[in-house]
Design an enzyme around this catalytic site. Structure first.
Site, PDB file in Angstrom:
ATOM      1  CB  SER A 729     -13.437  -7.945 -10.548  1.00 36.93           C
ATOM      2  OG  SER A 729     -13.116  -7.195 -11.690  1.00 36.93           O
ATOM      3  CB  CYS A 730     -17.610  -4.750  -8.737  1.00 37.13           C
ATOM      4  SG  CYS A 730     -18.047  -5.609  -7.219  1.00 37.13           S
ATOM      5  CE  LYS A 731     -14.634   1.107  -2.998  1.00 37.59           C
ATOM      6  NZ  LYS A 731     -15.410   2.249  -2.448  1.00 37.59           N
TER       7      LYS A 731
END
Length: 829
Positions: A729-731
Site C-alpha cells: 500500500s501507499c497513499k
C-alpha cells in the site's frame, strides 16, 4: 492465429495451453487469451466477469467474493532457452463494501446497548445524572451519523472498490481505497505451476477527517494525557486504558457466559429427567467449567471498587464509618467519597476499599446459600425460564442504606457454593445407582451429610436437582446485574472524561479499523481458497495461525505521517480479530459471503464454505476453532517527500514501527517453529534459511540508512516463506504500489523460475508497458529514489485510470517552472 479484435464481442476467457515460441520483439508481448467459440485473439488486456470452468483462478468458490477479473498473459524466456507462461489476474473484492456495512451495523448495535446500560444504572445524583445525559446525547449523535452513512452505502451499486478520487467523500470513509487482489501464475516446462498473491490497498486512514492534528497514534497519546486533568474537572476517577479494557472484557465475559451457563443448566435438568447418568456427568462437567470461568472473570478488584464508586454516586450515599449523614447531603456525596481515598490519587488507578472498614452484613445482603436445603425450600423467588432474575431483585445495590464492602465477595462466592450443591446432589444420585456404585468410588457419607438431606431413592432426579439449579441460575443472574452496572459506571466515567474528543477519536478509529479489516478479510479469504488442498497450510492455520504482512510506502513527511499514524493503530487493532470457518447453508453466492460478529474489543469473521469443501477440512477447523492472524507493518518511505524527511525531518516513527513489528514477526516464527514442522511450509528455489533471513531483517531495522528498501524485500520474502498474506500500500495504492508489485513479480520470476537476465528489464517493461509508454524503465534496486520520481507521475495500467490524469503532474510542473526560470535568468545575464 491472428485477427483483428475490432467488432468482436467478448464472451469469456480461456487458458491457452499452446503459445507461440518464436522470437519475440523487444518490448512487445502478446496477450495469450482467446475466445472458445470465436477462436480469435483478444486484446492485450481482456476484461471478463466470468472465467472458464477449468480456470483455477475463476472457480465458482472464488466468484462469490472476487469479481470482475482482468488478465494479462505473457511469455518470457528462461536461462535454458525455454519459455514460461506468466498470467497476471487482478480482481475486485466484494468485501470492500460488505465488511464496512456489517461493521457499521455492529457499531450501531453496540452503542445502542451502551445507552441502554447507562439508563439501567438507575437513580444517580444530579452531578452524575447530568454527565450520563451528556454521554447518552453524544452516543446518539454517533449512532445517527453511522445510520446515515449505512443508508447511503446501501444505495451504492456498481464496482466493488472505491477509487482514489473518492477518498475524501464522507459516506465512503469506511471503505478501503482501491482494494484489489493480484495473482501471478507461472507455468514452466520443467516445474509445477506456481502462483504468487498480493493484495493492494490504499493506506487505512481517515482521509475525510484530514491530518492537521496528526494521526491516531499521536492523537490518542495526547488525549490520554489530557484525560487526567478532565477527570479532576468532572470529579471522576481516572481509569487507565488497561482498566477500561478490563471493564469491557468483564462486560463481554458476563454477557457471553450467562446464557451458556443457563443453557448448560437446562441440559443438566434434561439429562436428569431422562435418568441418564452419563449425560448428567457430561453436562455437569461442562457446567462446572463455564461457571468456574465465570467466577474467575469477576474475581477482580476493579469490579469491587467500581461497585463502591457507583454506590457513592447515588443519592443518600452512606458508609459504615459515617455515623451521621444529612438528608440533603446528595449534591456533595461524591466529593465526600473522594476525600479519604481519591483526592490524593487523581491520575492513578481506582481506589481499592477507600477508607471503609468491614462490618456486619446489611439488611439487603443476598441470603447465604444453605447447601443442605435440597428439597426445594429455597427462600428465593424462582426465576423465569430464560434464566433471568425477577425484576424486583435487579436493584440489588442499596441506595439509602449502609454499603457493605464485603457484600460483593459473598455474592460471587454464592455462585461457587450453589455449584457445589449441584455437584453434591449429582454425586448422591450416582450413589443411588447400583450400576455406577461398582464403577466409581462414592463420596463418603459423612461429607454428603453436610450438604444433602435424606431423599427418597426412587424419587425423580429432576425434582431433586431443580431447586439447586434454579438457585445457581439465580445467583449468576444477580452477579451479572451487579457486575454489568459496575463496569458500565467505569465506562461512563471514562466517556465523561473524554467528551467530546474521546468520541471523535473513537469514530476515527472505527473508520480506520473498517478499512483495515476489509483488506485483511479479503487477504484471508484469498489465501484460504488457494490453500484448501494444502494439508500443511491447513495444519499451520489451526495450530498457529497466519502472519499478515503490510508493506507500506508512505513517507514520514507532511500529511502522510498522519496517514502512517492512522495505519499503525489500524493494523495493530487487527490483533483483536479472529477467523472461523463455517459450513454454508447453501452453495448460493449470497451464503458464501463472510460474516462479521462481535464488538469493538473482539471481532470474529466467519468464512462459510460449501458443504463438500467444508468436509475436507481438518477436524479442529470444522469444530469451529478460532483461527488467529498476526498482522505486522513495515514502512519505508521512497518518494521525494521522504528525501526531505531523511535530511531535515524526523523518521523516528518509521524506525519504531519497523522495530516493534519485527519483534512480533520474530515471536510468530518461534511459535511456528515449536508447533509446526518445516515440511508444512512452502519450498522455494532460494535456499536461504528463514532464521538467517530474520537475523538480516533484525539488523536492517536498527541500521540508520536512508530509504532502506532491503527491509521491505526481506519482510516480503519471509512472509511468503511463512505461508503468509502479503499487502502492499501507499497513499492511494496507485503509482508507488504498482511499481513495487511489478518489481517484486519480476524478481520472483528471476529467483524462482530462472528468468533470463536479458529478459528481466523486458519483463519489467512489459508489466509496466502502459505506464512507461515505450520509455526506459528505471530500476528500483539500483536507485529507488529515482524510480520513485517516475512512479509518482505515471500510474500503472493495473488500475486503469483516465489518460488525462497521466498527462499532468503537479510535481513535474513545479520543477519545470523552476528550471525554466533558472535557464532564462542565466541566458539573459
Amino acid at each position: 492465429m491472428r485477427g483483428s479484435s475490432d467488432g468482436v464481442l467478448a464472451v469469456g476467457t480461456v487458458l491457452v495451453s499452446r503459445v507461440n515460441t518464436g522470437e519475440m520483439e523487444e518490448g512487445n508481448m502478446d496477450h495469450i487469451t482467446a475466445d472458445v467459440q470465436q477462436a480469435q485473439k483478444c486484446t492485450l488486456v481482456c476484461e471478463s466477469s466470468q472465467g472458464t470452468p477449468n480456470d483455477k483462478d475463476n472457480s465458482p468458490l472464488t466468484g462469490a467474493v472476487f469479481k470482475n477479473p482482468v488478465c494479462k498473459v505473457y511469455k518470457f524466456q528462461t536461462v535454458d532457452s525455454k519459455w514460461m507462461l506468466v498470467r497476471e489476474q487482478m480482481e475486485e473484492c466484494t468485501l470492500s463494501f460488505s465488511i464496512p456495512r456489517q461493521l457499521l451495523h455492529l457499531y450501531i448495535q453496540e452503542d445502542m446497548r451502551r445507552i441502554q446500560e447507562l439508563r439501567d444504572l438507575g437513580e444517580l445524583s444530579p452531578h452524575w445524572d447530568n454527565l450520563r445525559k451528556e454521554v447518552i446525547g453524544r452516543y446518539g449523535q454517533v449512532i445517527a451519523a453511522y445510520q446515515e452513512t449505512l443508508a447511503e452505502l446501501n444505495k451504492i451499486t456498481g464496482p466493488s472498490f472505491k477509487p482514489s478520487c473518492s477518498k475524501a467523500q464522507r459516506y465512503l470513509e469506511f471503505i478501503p481505497i482501491n482494494l484489489h487482489t493480484q495473482r501471478m501464475r507461472v507455468t514452466c516446462p520443467r516445474q509445477t505451476d506456481a502462483f504468487y498473491d498480493v493484495i493492494t490497498v490504499g493506506a487505512p486512514a481517515a482521509h475525510f477527517q484530514g491530518f492537521k492534528g496528526g494521526g491516531l497514534q499521536r492523537l490518542l497519546s495526547r488525549h490520554e494525557a489530557e484525560k487526567k486533568s478532565f477527570s479532576t474537572a468532572y470529579q471522576c476517577i481516572y481509569y487507565s486504558p488497561e482498566h477500561t479494557a478490563k471493564a469491557q472484557e468483564v462486560l463481554h465475559s458476563v454477557g457471553h457466559l450467562q446464557p451458556l451457563i443457563s443453557g448448560l443448566a437446562d441440559q443438566l435438568l434434561q439429562a436428569a429427567q431422562q435418568h441418564s447418568m452419563a449425560g448428567l456427568r457430561e453436562a455437569l462437567k461442562t457446567l462446572a467449567g463455564k461457571t468456574e470461568q465465570f467466577v474467575h472473570a469477576l474475581k477482580d478488584e476493579l469490579v469491587k471498587s467500581a461497585l463502591l464508586a457507583l454506590h457513592a454516586a447515588q443519592p443518600g450515599y452512606v458508609t459504615k464509618n459515617q455515623n451521621q449523614t444529612l438528608p440533603g447531603h446528595q449534591g456533595h456525596s461524591h466529593q465526600d467519597h473522594q476525600s479519604p481515598s481519591q483526592r490524593g490519587q487523581q491520575g492513578q488507578s481506582p481506589p481499592q476499599n477507600p477508607g471503609h472498614s468491614p462490618g456486619q452484613p446489611s439488611a439487603t445482603d443476598s441470603p447465604v446459600v444453605v447447601c443442605n436445603n435440597v428439597d426445594g425450600g429455597s427462600q428465593t423467588a424462582p426465576i423465569r425460564e430464560d434464566g433471568q432474575a425477577p425484576l424486583k431483585r435487579q436493584d440489588s445495590i442499596p441506595c439509602h442504606k449502609e454499603y457493605d464492602e464485603e457484600e460483593w465477595d459473598r455474592v460471587w462466592a454464592d455462585v461457587a457454593k450453589s455449584l457445589n450443591c449441584v455437584i453434591a446432589m449429582v454425586d448422591k444420585l450416582q450413589e443411588q445407582e447400583p450400576i455406577n456404585n461398582n464403577q466409581e468410588q462414592p463420596i463418603p457419607k459423612q461429607v454428603l451429610a453436610d450438604v444433602i438431606t435424606s431423599h427418597n431413592p426412587e424419587g425423580d432426579w429432576r425434582e431433586q436437582l431443580c431447586p439447586l439449579v434454579v438457585r445457581l441460575k439465580e445467583c449468576v443472574a444477580e452477579v451479572v446485574v451487579r457486575a454489568r452496572r459496575a463496569m458500565t459506571f467505569v465506562l461512563l466515567q471514562e466517556a465523561a472524561c473524554s467528551i467530546p474528543q474521546g468520541l471523535f477519536l473513537k469514530q476515527r478509529r472505527d473508520v480506520v479499523f473498517s478499512q483495515a479489516l476489509a483488506a485483511l478479510a479479503c487477504g484471508f479469504v484469498m489465501r484460504l481458497y488457494a490453500g484448501m488442498e494444502d494439508k500443511g497450510f491447513l495444519r499451520q492455520l489451526h495450530l498457529v495461525g497466519l502472519v499478515a504482512q503490510f508493506e507500506s510506502l508512505l513517507s514520514t513527511y507532511s500529511e502522510e505521517i498522519g496517514m502512517l499514524e492512522d495505519m499503525e493503530v489500524g493494523i495493530s487493532d487487527l490483533h483483536r480479530v479472529a477467523f472461523k470457518i463455517t459450513q454454508a447453508k447453501t452453495d448460493d453466492p449470497c451464503d458464501l459471503q463472510p460474516v462479521v460478529i462481535g464488538r469493538r474489543d473482539h471481532y470474529t469473521v466467519e468464512v462459510p464454505l460449501p458443504r463438500l469443501v467444508f468436509q475436507t477440512l481438518p477436524h479442529e477447523i470444522k469444530e469451529g476453532k478460532a483461527l488467529q492472524v498476526y498482522p505486522v507493518l513495515f514502512n519505508v518511505g521512497i518518494n521525494e517527500q521522504q528525501t526531505i524527511a531523511d535530511r531535515f525531518g524526523d523518521i523516528s516513527l518509521q524506525e519504531r514501527i519497523n522495530q516493534r513489528n519485527f519483534e512480533i514477526l520474530d515471536s510468530y516464527y518461534k511459535s511456528l517453529s515449536d508447533k509446526v514442522p518445516s515440511e508444512c511450509l512452502p519450498c522455494f528455489q532460494t535456499q536461504t534459511d528463514l532464521k538467517d533471513l530474520l537475523g538480516t531483517l533484525g539488523q536492517n531495522v536498527v541500521t540508520k540508512k536512508r530509504k532502506n528498501v532491503e527491509i521491505l524485500w526481506l519482510a516480503g520474502t519471509i512472509c511468503r516463506r511463512l505461508n503468509g498474506i502479503r499487502f502492499t500500500s501507499c497513499k492511494s495504492a496507485k503509482d508507488r504500489t504498482s511499481m513495487s508489485v511489478t518489481l517484486e513479480q519480476c524478481a520472483l520470476l528471476r529467483d524462482e523460475h530462472q528468468l533470463n537476465k536479458d529478459y528481466f528489464i523486458r519483463a519489467l517493461d512489459c508489466m509496466r508497458s502502459r505506464l512507461t509508454q515505450g520509455e526506459v524503465v528505471c530500476q528500483w534496486d539500483s536507485d529507488p529514489e529515482a524510480a520513485c520520481s517516475v512512479a509518482e507521475n505515471k500510474p500503472a495500467s493495473r488500475h486503469f485510470y483516465p489518460i488525462a490524469l497521466l498527462l499532468v503532474s503537479s510535481h513535474l510542473l513545479v520543477v519545470w517552472l523552476i528550471l525554466s526560470l533558472v535557464f532564462l535568468l542565466a541566458k539573459y545575464q
